[in-house]
Write a protein that holds these residues in place. Structure first.
Motif, mmCIF file in Angstrom:
data_model
loop_
_atom_site.group_PDB
_atom_site.id
_atom_site.type_symbol
_atom_site.label_atom_id
_atom_site.label_comp_id
_atom_site.label_asym_id
_atom_site.label_seq_id
_atom_site.Cartn_x
_atom_site.Cartn_y
_atom_site.Cartn_z
ATOM 1 N N VAL A 170 0.848 -1.125 0.031
ATOM 2 C CA VAL A 170 0.067 0.053 0.022
ATOM 3 C C VAL A 170 0.788 1.157 -0.107
ATOM 4 O O VAL A 170 0.593 2.286 -0.589
ATOM 5 C CB VAL A 170 -1.187 -0.117 1.215
ATOM 6 N N GLU A 171 1.865 1.110 0.480
ATOM 7 C CA GLU A 171 3.046 2.168 0.772
ATOM 8 C C GLU A 171 4.276 1.826 0.707
ATOM 9 O O GLU A 171 4.643 0.715 0.911
ATOM 10 C CB GLU A 171 2.749 2.975 2.179
ATOM 11 N N ILE A 172 5.146 2.922 -0.082
ATOM 12 C CA ILE A 172 6.546 2.618 -0.371
ATOM 13 C C ILE A 172 7.320 3.642 0.414
ATOM 14 O O ILE A 172 6.878 4.696 0.300
ATOM 15 C CB ILE A 172 6.951 2.416 -1.732
ATOM 16 N N HIS A 173 8.541 3.367 0.930
ATOM 17 C CA HIS A 173 9.404 4.435 1.294
ATOM 18 C C HIS A 173 10.657 4.393 0.526
ATOM 19 O O HIS A 173 11.020 3.343 0.213
ATOM 20 C CB HIS A 173 9.918 4.057 2.659
ATOM 21 N N VAL A 174 11.311 5.383 0.341
ATOM 22 C CA VAL A 174 12.554 5.633 -0.410
ATOM 23 C C VAL A 174 13.226 6.642 0.476
ATOM 24 O O VAL A 174 12.836 7.437 0.979
ATOM 25 C CB VAL A 174 12.314 6.229 -1.829
ATOM 26 N N ALA A 175 14.770 6.213 0.429
ATOM 27 C CA ALA A 175 15.262 7.172 1.371
ATOM 28 C C ALA A 175 16.956 6.827 0.997
ATOM 29 O O ALA A 175 17.261 5.819 0.504
ATOM 30 C CB ALA A 175 15.542 6.528 2.700
ATOM 31 N N GLY A 176 17.763 7.877 1.569
ATOM 32 C CA GLY A 176 19.057 7.773 1.223
ATOM 33 C C GLY A 176 19.984 7.047 2.243
ATOM 34 O O GLY A 176 19.344 6.813 3.247
ATOM 35 N N GLY A 177 20.867 6.359 1.751
ATOM 36 C CA GLY A 177 21.775 5.604 2.638
ATOM 37 C C GLY A 177 23.284 5.940 2.330
ATOM 38 O O GLY A 177 23.669 6.362 1.337
ATOM 39 N N ARG A 188 -0.844 3.168 -2.756
ATOM 40 C CA ARG A 188 -1.663 4.348 -2.397
ATOM 41 C C ARG A 188 -0.811 5.608 -1.824
ATOM 42 O O ARG A 188 -1.168 6.755 -2.055
ATOM 43 C CB ARG A 188 -2.692 4.082 -1.234
ATOM 44 N N ALA A 189 0.467 5.302 -1.402
ATOM 45 C CA ALA A 189 1.409 6.249 -1.234
ATOM 46 C C ALA A 189 2.839 6.049 -1.274
ATOM 47 O O ALA A 189 3.292 4.864 -1.036
ATOM 48 C CB ALA A 189 1.076 6.440 0.343
ATOM 49 N N VAL A 190 3.552 6.853 -1.827
ATOM 50 C CA VAL A 190 4.996 7.065 -1.581
ATOM 51 C C VAL A 190 5.761 7.827 -0.805
ATOM 52 O O VAL A 190 5.449 9.035 -0.772
ATOM 53 C CB VAL A 190 5.562 6.929 -3.043
ATOM 54 N N VAL A 191 6.541 7.723 0.080
ATOM 55 C CA VAL A 191 7.134 8.341 0.862
ATOM 56 C C VAL A 191 8.772 8.737 0.647
ATOM 57 O O VAL A 191 9.464 7.812 0.608
ATOM 58 C CB VAL A 191 7.054 8.069 2.501
ATOM 59 N N PHE A 192 8.981 9.803 0.638
ATOM 60 C CA PHE A 192 10.562 10.098 0.266
ATOM 61 C C PHE A 192 11.009 10.444 1.748
ATOM 62 O O PHE A 192 10.882 11.694 2.112
ATOM 63 C CB PHE A 192 10.673 11.465 -0.678
ATOM 64 N N GLU A 193 11.776 9.710 2.334
ATOM 65 C CA GLU A 193 12.372 10.091 3.730
ATOM 66 C C GLU A 193 13.778 10.797 3.592
ATOM 67 O O GLU A 193 14.867 10.382 3.471
ATOM 68 C CB GLU A 193 12.556 8.819 4.370
ATOM 69 N N CYS A 194 13.350 12.272 3.619
ATOM 70 C CA CYS A 194 14.369 13.069 3.491
ATOM 71 C C CYS A 194 14.344 14.334 4.567
ATOM 72 O O CYS A 194 14.612 15.527 4.114
ATOM 73 C CB CYS A 194 14.588 13.646 2.096
ATOM 74 N N GLU A 195 13.937 14.058 5.410
ATOM 75 C CA GLU A 195 13.274 14.997 6.409
ATOM 76 C C GLU A 195 14.139 16.247 7.035
ATOM 77 O O GLU A 195 13.968 17.076 7.569
ATOM 78 C CB GLU A 195 12.474 14.484 7.730
ATOM 79 N N ARG A 196 15.564 15.754 7.101
ATOM 80 C CA ARG A 196 16.615 16.777 7.507
ATOM 81 C C ARG A 196 17.252 17.074 6.288
ATOM 82 O O ARG A 196 18.497 17.810 6.562
ATOM 83 C CB ARG A 196 17.465 15.857 8.539
ATOM 84 N N GLN A 197 16.998 16.945 5.084
ATOM 85 C CA GLN A 197 17.523 17.404 3.958
ATOM 86 C C GLN A 197 17.126 18.669 3.324
ATOM 87 O O GLN A 197 15.801 19.029 3.471
ATOM 88 C CB GLN A 197 17.824 16.441 2.927
#
Lengths: 285, 294
Positions: B214-221, B259-268
């Motif tokens: 239902v949801e996907i996360h993408v983030a840097g590493g 339903r949703a894609v989250v780009f996890e980059c909250e501190r960038q």
């Protein structure tokens, strides 16, 4: 063993490199008290030993959180030992390992560790144990769920869950506040100050004692500490007890019949006394 | 009502960003409200990371005040530990959810804290990958769903240590089936796992029920090394690893219920992450068009 129990062993390994080394060098001995199947043990050993060491600052971060709760006690440990090594040794201690494996509270485990023989000041210092007890009481107050509604007794009165009563050597609170104020006003911050070797206020020898009351205030999420009049401390120390027993205690401490009832009613109204809960508190208490 | 029937009530959120308490105060951090105003397709919703002991920060409060869409990402519950879902915590979750009005609850199905929920106890470890653990996770998901009235989507957690006798994707397939729920697939976390196991990025996805994603996360590493041991730090940095993109591209085209894609980059900073937002938005739009055509 359940998955959760196995996971707790992993947590212990993440905090204690010496334990990791023991597990990989001699798993039979290191894990002899754990109810692990051969397969579960093989899972632990099948992981790369280095993967347990990827976050070497993990114990330091956790220790920082503990120092924030036990600043004066930690400061005294540092003064007595002239190093921080004893503090980091907490993560190798039985208190720590037992706490993790039994789903305990780290603050309680740290308190027990501070009171262990290894950390007692030499020569013995009566202030140290009492400061640990005081800071432990504050840590407990922070963790208690307050404002629970459960069935209560109609005749047993107890100290409110927002309060802790301590019986200490006279002057402990004054000495504690003097030390805490100095740490809190240090420009490097509380935790750094607690770890400095600077000397500290000490307790004057005396046979006199006093009652201390710690009260948690939910609205400010902070606790207040005060010295109680001796009679009030003795009365509160009687709880849990029936209202009649508390009235009798108040009278034995000098109140007349009417005053005794007024005192009990006042303590209830002030929220220092409460009707005892009949239902047991949940496991998170 | 089964999951696929319940799913019809869930909104299409599109592309969003994550936040957690105080993240916006990091130097140079993107401001979701400002980006939403300028690029509503890039930040259509906010995934709010919540520890009930901290509550909501000012950003989350302002976002909610404007009536914008959210999801509630828990940061403080071990779903496989029944005593962790105590009444005190559940009441706090319900109170925060009343404010957030999230489309659903989601979060890593791992060990968020050892022992009780206390200060100093926090960490995040993956679960032990066994059938019994999967069953326990499923039990926690059902319990939380029933206690809050919200759908609860487990996320594959990050980790450098995976114990047990099941591959990660097989474990989560069991969790999803037993809890009859959907999945929050974190592509960066999966890339970490695949690399650690020596697998190619898409290993095992052919047999995974992507129709429950239902949801996907993408983030840097960040690639790191410790005494010769190579590992990926899930630091939500600016660099999204190629393995993460490979997984994202594969899944977004094959997840019909996404339903949703989250780009996890909250501190960038937004400008730095802008190409990533563009790429995610383009892929999501193409996947939707493809699904509509199908």
């Amino acid at each position: 063993m359940s998955a959760l129990q196995l996971q707790r062993i992993v947590v212990r390994m993440l905090y204690d490199p010496a334990f990791v080394a023991q597990v990989f060098a001699d798993p039979e001995a290191a894990l002899q008290y754990e109810e692990l199947t051969a397969q579960e043990r093989s899972w632990l050993l099948a992981t790369d030993q280095r993967s347990y060491m990827l976050d070497p600052l993990r114990p330091t971060r956790t220790l920082t959180a503990l120092i924030e709760e036990f600043p004066v006690a930690v400061h005294q440990v540092v003064q007595c030992n002239s190093s921080h090594a004893h503090l980091h040794a907490f993560f190798r201690s039985a208190s720590f390992h037992r706490c993790i494996q039994q789903r305990g509270s780290l603050a309680e485990a740290f308190s027990m560790y501070l009171l262990s023989e290894d950390l007692q000041p030499r020569p013995a210092d009566p202030l140290f144990t009492q400061v640990v007890q005081l800071e432990t009481a504050l840590a407990q107050l922070r963790r208690r769920p307050h404002g629970r509604t459960s069935t209560v007794s109609q005749d047993i009165l107890t100290l409110a869950s927002t309060a802790v009563l301590l019986h200490t050597t006279a002057g402990v609170l004054t000495c504690y506040h003097a030390n805490l104020d100095r740490l809190q006003n240090d420009p490097d911050g509380l935790v750094a100050a607690a770890l400095k070797i600077t000397g500290m206020h000490t307790l004057q020898e005396t046979a006199a004692h006093e009652w201390l009351l710690a009260v948690w205030h939910a609205e400010t999420e902070s606790a207040t500490l005060e010295v109680l009049p001796a009679a009030l401390g003795s009365l509160l120390a009687t709880a849990p007890a029936t209202r009649q027993v508390l009235r009798n205690t108040a009278r034995s401490l000098g109140a007349d019949v009417e005053e005794a009832e007024d005192i009990i009613a006042g303590l209830l109204a002030d929220g220092l006394l409460a009707y005892a809960e009949l239902a047991p508190r949940s496991s998170c208490d | 009502m089964d999951f696929f029937t319940r799913l019809s009530a869930l909104p299409m959120l599109g592309l969003g960003v994550s936040t957690e308490y105080g993240a916006i105060d990091s130097p140079g951090a993107l401001d979701p409200l400002r980006i939403h105003a300028q690029y509503p397709d890039y930040v259509a919703f906010l995934e709010v990371g919540v520890e009930v002991s901290r509550g909501l920060d000012q950003l989350a409060g302002q976002w909610v005040q404007q009536g914008l869409p959210t999801t509630y990402h828990f940061l403080d519950v071990n779903l496989d530990e029944p005593e962790d879902l105590d009444q005190h915590w559940l009441a706090a979750v319900r109170a925060i959810a009343t404010r957030l009005k999230p489309a659903w609850l989601c979060g890593d199905a791992g060990l968020w804290h050892f022992g009780r929920r206390e200060r100093g106890h926090m960490l995040l470890l993956p679960p032990i990958l066994t059938a019994a653990s999967a069953q326990a996770q499923a039990g926690g998901i059902v319990q939380l769903r029933e206690a809050t009235g919200y759908e609860v989507f487990p996320e594959n957690p990050p980790g450098q240590l995976f114990l047990g006798d099941m591959p990660l994707l097989e474990y989560f397939a069991q969790v999803l089936e037993q809890a009859d729920t959907g999945m929050l697939l974190d592509c960066a976390h999966l890339a970490m796992y695949q690399r650690l196991q020596g697998h190619p990025p898409l290993h095992g996805l052919d047999n995974f029920p992507l129709d429950r994603v239902v949801e996907i996360h993408v983030a840097g590493g960040t690639l790191r090394e410790h005494e010769g041991f190579a590992w990926i730090d899930d630091d939500h940095s600016r660099h999204v690893l190629q393995d993460t993109w490979t997984i994202f591209t594969h899944v977004v085209e094959r997840a019909p219920q996404l339903r949703a894609v989250v780009f996890e980059c909250e501190r960038q900073a937004f400008e730095v992450m802008r190409p990533g937002f563009r790429r995610l938005h383009r892929s999501l739009t193409q996947a939707r068009r493809g699904a509509q055509r199908a």
